[in-house]
Design an enzyme around this catalytic site. Structure first.
Site, PDB file in Angstrom:
ATOM      1  N   SER A 190      39.306  36.802  46.549  1.00  0.00           N
ATOM      2  CA  SER A 190      38.678  36.780  45.128  1.00  0.00           C
ATOM      3  C   SER A 190      39.416  37.269  44.080  1.00  0.00           C
ATOM      4  CB  SER A 190      37.327  37.161  45.141  1.00  0.00           C
ATOM      5  OG  SER A 190      37.588  38.936  45.205  1.00  0.00           O
ATOM      6  N   LYS A 191      39.452  36.695  42.872  1.00  0.00           N
ATOM      7  CA  LYS A 191      40.241  37.205  41.709  1.00  0.00           C
ATOM      8  C   LYS A 191      39.691  38.640  41.194  1.00  0.00           C
ATOM      9  CE  LYS A 191      38.454  34.073  38.286  1.00  0.00           C
ATOM     10  NZ  LYS A 191      38.729  32.747  37.586  1.00  0.00           N
ATOM     11  N   ARG A 192      38.761  38.869  41.668  1.00  0.00           N
ATOM     12  CA  ARG A 192      38.110  40.254  41.169  1.00  0.00           C
ATOM     13  C   ARG A 192      38.975  41.419  42.187  1.00  0.00           C
ATOM     14  NH1 ARG A 192      31.932  41.282  41.957  1.00  0.00           N
ATOM     15  NH2 ARG A 192      32.669  43.556  41.262  1.00  0.00           N
ATOM     16  N   LYS A 193      39.432  40.932  43.265  1.00  0.00           N
ATOM     17  CA  LYS A 193      40.314  41.787  43.992  1.00  0.00           C
ATOM     18  C   LYS A 193      41.723  41.708  44.092  1.00  0.00           C
ATOM     19  CE  LYS A 193      36.392  43.507  46.197  1.00  0.00           C
ATOM     20  NZ  LYS A 193      35.420  43.904  47.313  1.00  0.00           N
ATOM     21  N   ASN A 194      42.109  40.366  43.817  1.00  0.00           N
ATOM     22  CA  ASN A 194      43.439  40.107  44.062  1.00  0.00           C
ATOM     23  C   ASN A 194      43.716  39.027  43.022  1.00  0.00           C
ATOM     24  OD1 ASN A 194      45.179  41.126  46.357  1.00  0.00           O
ATOM     25  ND2 ASN A 194      43.277  40.590  47.308  1.00  0.00           N
TER      26      ASN A 194
END
Ligand code: GLU
Length: 499
Positions: A254-258
């Site tokens: 997910s773009k919150r983590k990567n």
């Protein structure tokens, strides 16, 4: 061996930034088709009218080109089964709907949104449709439809028993029909849902192997039923393991983590061949276990059966390590110079930067310091410098998050559009423009002063800009799921719904 020509496809939805997951699917579909002398199709799944954009479609094509994955049939080059954009195939889907209705496998549903919402409140959010329209006499349904009453078409899922199908990697999978909803096939705007469109097009486009993400596996029983009702043979199903974050619970990438946007990797200076190698490695290794391999190696050796199902971890450090190997081992100094020019040190980009720096140069050697933020991925960030007087840190994080969303919704990342957008954002957030721009300078450049913000932001581009915002939010302590949800609501109140 059958004599059928292998045909594979990807069907990305043109919503938002092209995702590394799309590149991962593309790579396996491409390598498998090419290794079998087959064809690889690019189909644009723009069935969601509200969220699909042309800019996103162009960005998908452009990202795949950058990666060097060339399709044999697609919306830009056509092919024997054109059109390859689902929004241009509405009549094709309607024809299948008519066949399903005539066969008694589907029915018209006139339930209003209000009724469905009330039903969900009564039965719980997870509950499926209560099938209120399923037994409506056909004559009545036809009369109401002919009178122009708004409705959808749903498929009749069997009320009992179960469904079995084979996934190439997992073997036989069974699912009870009791857990499957009467899926909407045709929406009230005349557009098909994913399920109807994917089955129709995979069949009509002669797709022999459906190779896609694991998240679709639960939909296969519905698809199998549709194939059966429409009298079509099943393709081979092969669901690739989901890419996962390198976190404790191995959550879905997910773009919150990567970073998930292909554009980010390009701008951050990853080589396409290294990114592809890394994505290939997520599910497969060369027969001798070698981790470094090319797309050509994959074409020559890929066997779908050997794809590994262990949850592949998208480990950025590993990608960097691999990218470094490509830079050191595969490029001559001359070739590297060329890559650097293509990436961001070319004349085309430099001529845009020069006028911004010129008024600030005392000596030519100031160039390096002044322009460093244009050529970096992350910038050094001192979170103690990041403040908006009168606002708490939590409010600041929220403001940066809203800016991040606002930038994500911008279709044209140009100085005038950024200027207008940030002014409007400041106003909506009850901030003076300066109060908003000051922390943005720091987030984007790591400094209190830089070249003019809007022009610099345009040159920096959306991917790096948004990544720096994400990093700053994280450096300030991040946002919890609950805070994000509250922000989503605030965002919708101030700016309208997010795409
Ligand atoms: N639009 C879907 C996606 O991008 C396609 C899924 C499929 O390949 O069937 O994930």
């Amino acid at each position: 061996m059958s004599s059928t020509i292998v045909r594979t496809r990807i069907a990305p939805s043109p919503t938002g930034d092209p995702h590394v997951g799309t590149a991962y699917q593309a790579l396996f579909n491409y390598a498998f088709a090419k290794g079998r002398g087959g064809r690889f199709i690019l189909r644009i799944e723009d069935t969601d009218q509200a969220r699909s954009t042309q800019a996103s479609e162009l960005a998908i094509l452009e990202s795949l080109r950058w990666l060097g994955i060339q399709w044999d049939e697609g919306p830009d080059i056509g092919g024997p089964h054109a059109p390859y954009r689902q929004s241009e195939r509405l009549a094709v889907y309607r024809e299948q709907v008519e066949r399903l209705l005539a066969g008694g496998h589907a029915y018209r549903c006139f339930c209003t949104r209000e009724r469905l919402e009330a039903m969900r409140r009564r039965q719980g959010a997870e509950s499926g449709y209560d099938r209120a329209c399923r037994d409506m006499p056909v004559a009545e349904a036809e009369r109401r439809a002919a009178a122009g009453e708004t409705h959808v078409v749903r498929m009749k899922i069997p009320l009992e028993g179960d469904c079995g199908f084979r996934d190439l990697l997992r073997g036989e999978i069974r699912k009870d029909w009791a857990s499957v909803d009467d899926q909407v096939l045709l929406k009230s705007d005349g557009f098909p849902t994913y399920h109807l469109a994917v089955v129709t097009d995979d069949h009509l486009m002669g797709v022999t192997h459906v190779i896609r993400g694991e998240e679709w596996i639960n939909s296969v029983p519905k698809h199998v039923k549709l194939y059966e009702h429409l009298g079509w043979d099943l393709p081979v199903f092969c669901h690739l393991p989901l890419l996962r974050n390198n976190d404790k619970n191995r959550t879905k990438l997910s773009k919150r983590k990567n970073p998930t946007s292909i554009g980010y990797y390009r701008r951050a200076g990853f080589l396409p061949e290294a990114l592809l190698n890394f994505l290939g490695m997520m599910g497969w290794l060369m027969p001798d276990g070698e981790e470094k391999f090319s797309v050509a190696d994959m074409v020559a050796h890929l066997e779908l059966e050997r794809i590994s199902l262990g949850g592949p971890i998208f480990d950025l450090d590993k990608l960097k390590w691999l990218n470094g190997r490509y830079i050191r081992e595969d490029l001559s100094a001359e070739a590297l110079l060329e890559r650097l020019a293509e990436w961001g040190l070319g004349r085309e980009r430099l001529v845009r930067i020069v006028p911004l720096v010129q008024p600030r140069l005392e000596t030519l050697s100031d160039w390096g310091y002044l322009t460093a933020p244009f050529f970096a991925d992350a910038v050094p960030l001192d979170p103690t410098l990041l403040r908006i007087p009168g606002r708490t840190d939590e409010e600041l994080r929220g403001i940066l998050q809203m800016v991040l969303w606002r930038l994500g919704a911008l279709s044209e990342f140009t100085a005038p559009r950024l200027d207008a957008l940030l002014r409007e954002t400041a106003e909506a957030l009850e901030l003076k423009l300066r109060q908003l721009l000051q922390p943005l300078f720091i987030v984007l450049s790591g400094r209190e002063a830089w070249t003019p913000l809007f022009d610099s932001l345009e040159i920096l581009g959306p991917d790096i800009a948004r990544m720096r915002l994400r990093r700053a939010i994280a450096a300030l302590g991040g946002l919890s799921g609950k805070q994000l949800q509250a922000l989503e609501e605030e965002y919708a109140r101030r700016f309208g719904p997010r795409e």
